[in-house]
Scaffold this motif. Sequence first.
Motif, PDB file in Angstrom:
ATOM      1  N   GLU A 240      -7.906  -0.577  -7.896  1.00 53.56           N
ATOM      2  CA  GLU A 240      -8.985   0.396  -7.679  1.00 53.56           C
ATOM      3  C   GLU A 240      -9.049   0.822  -6.220  1.00 53.56           C
ATOM      4  OE1 GLU A 240     -12.454  -0.323 -11.020  1.00 53.56           O
ATOM      5  OE2 GLU A 240     -12.536  -1.529  -9.190  1.00 53.56           O
ATOM      6  N   GLN A 241      -8.916  -0.121  -5.300  1.00 51.59           N
ATOM      7  CA  GLN A 241      -8.977   0.206  -3.878  1.00 51.59           C
ATOM      8  C   GLN A 241      -7.868   1.162  -3.483  1.00 51.59           C
ATOM      9  OE1 GLN A 241      -8.791  -3.713  -2.177  1.00 51.59           O
ATOM     10  NE2 GLN A 241     -11.006  -4.046  -2.296  1.00 51.59           N
ATOM     11  N   ARG A 242      -6.660   0.912  -3.955  1.00 54.90           N
ATOM     12  CA  ARG A 242      -5.541   1.775  -3.605  1.00 54.90           C
ATOM     13  C   ARG A 242      -5.692   3.155  -4.225  1.00 54.90           C
ATOM     14  NH1 ARG A 242      -0.809  -2.934  -4.050  1.00 54.90           N
ATOM     15  NH2 ARG A 242      -0.943  -3.528  -1.844  1.00 54.90           N
TER      16      ARG A 242
ATOM     17  N   ARG B 184     -15.195   0.697  -4.744  1.00 54.25           N
ATOM     18  CA  ARG B 184     -13.746   0.591  -4.502  1.00 54.25           C
ATOM     19  C   ARG B 184     -13.045   1.931  -4.701  1.00 54.25           C
ATOM     20  NH1 ARG B 184     -14.437  -4.798  -6.718  1.00 54.25           N
ATOM     21  NH2 ARG B 184     -14.209  -3.970  -8.829  1.00 54.25           N
TER      22      ARG B 184
ATOM     23  N   ASP C  38       0.819  -1.213   0.000  1.00 52.22           N
ATOM     24  CA  ASP C  38       0.000   0.000   0.000  1.00 52.22           C
ATOM     25  C   ASP C  38       0.853   1.263   0.000  1.00 52.22           C
ATOM     26  OD1 ASP C  38      -2.317  -1.502   0.028  1.00 52.22           O
ATOM     27  OD2 ASP C  38      -2.664  -1.284   2.186  1.00 52.22           O
TER      28      ASP C  38
END
Length: 327
Positions: A61-63, A109, A31
């Motif tokens: 997408e989440q990051r 996300r 991350d």
Amino acid sequence: MKQRFFQGIPVSEVGLGCWQLGGGDWGAMDDSAARAILRSAYERGVTFFDTADVYGGGVSEQRLGAWLATDKPQGVFVATKLGRRGDPGWPENFSPATLRQHTTDSLKRLGVEQLDLTQLHCIPTEEFRKGEVFDTLRQLRSEGLIARFGASVESMEEALICLEQEGLASLQIIFNLFRQKPIEMLFERAKAKNVALIVRLPLASGLLSGKFTTQTEFAASDHRTYNRDGAAFNVGETFAGLPFEKGVELAEQLKPLVPEGWTLAQLAQRWILDFDAVTTLIPGATSLAQVESNVSVSGLAPLDTSLHQQLSAFYQAHVEKYIRGPY
């Protein structure tokens, strides 16, 4: 960083491809490293970010969404893609219900209420040709879930099919010194229809960095290991469809053409930006040094006509016959 217009919206002419932020297919990434790359790119003027729902199983997408929420960058344009997820799988992936669900998942996300751009992600040619997927995207646009839609394609045949669709905002294509076919087949047609062109694989999976040798090895989970001959997906997505050893050889042959003080990577990306049909190119980066190198291209002078002619002749004489996969 110079800007170009994506159907009237200013975006950086050098963006950031975010496949690698999902980890796995380009090697491991945590991350903090992903966040540092996003911040560095933005601080250097990058405003166009391209991801997909399958990159790292949604991790990319989440990051990207976590960075948007934490840093709250202004004036960014986030493009994602859909159509390749394994649940429920093809052909169910292309049903209205599944496209809607996958769009909703991307919204969550990324942490946004509307997607700036969603792109059909290299789906089968027959699905592009049938056109029903575009009807669904037009419906999602009318509901406000997406602002625009486009298509990421493997071949010029698919690009020309998609160009006939009403409301198409963009095409994402493979275009680099080793894949020059779009110049004659697509560029003028796309400009005539005001369709933005997003260029992926500008460095042919790193070949055009000029740093590989035939002994270079990649992690087993890296697509440059497991897909170099198209075992997992279109071979053109890895090393632009060239056999790895041949690609290394060709990159070496290009080095004498690099202007003094430049790198091969800078030459390769500046060459792409010299075409006004291109809206933005989206090199990936797994280090801050790569971000800085990629962004520097926007400040370089265009190549002269003679060098363009040499690079075209080199492609025709030495490269084109070795390309594999849909093109």
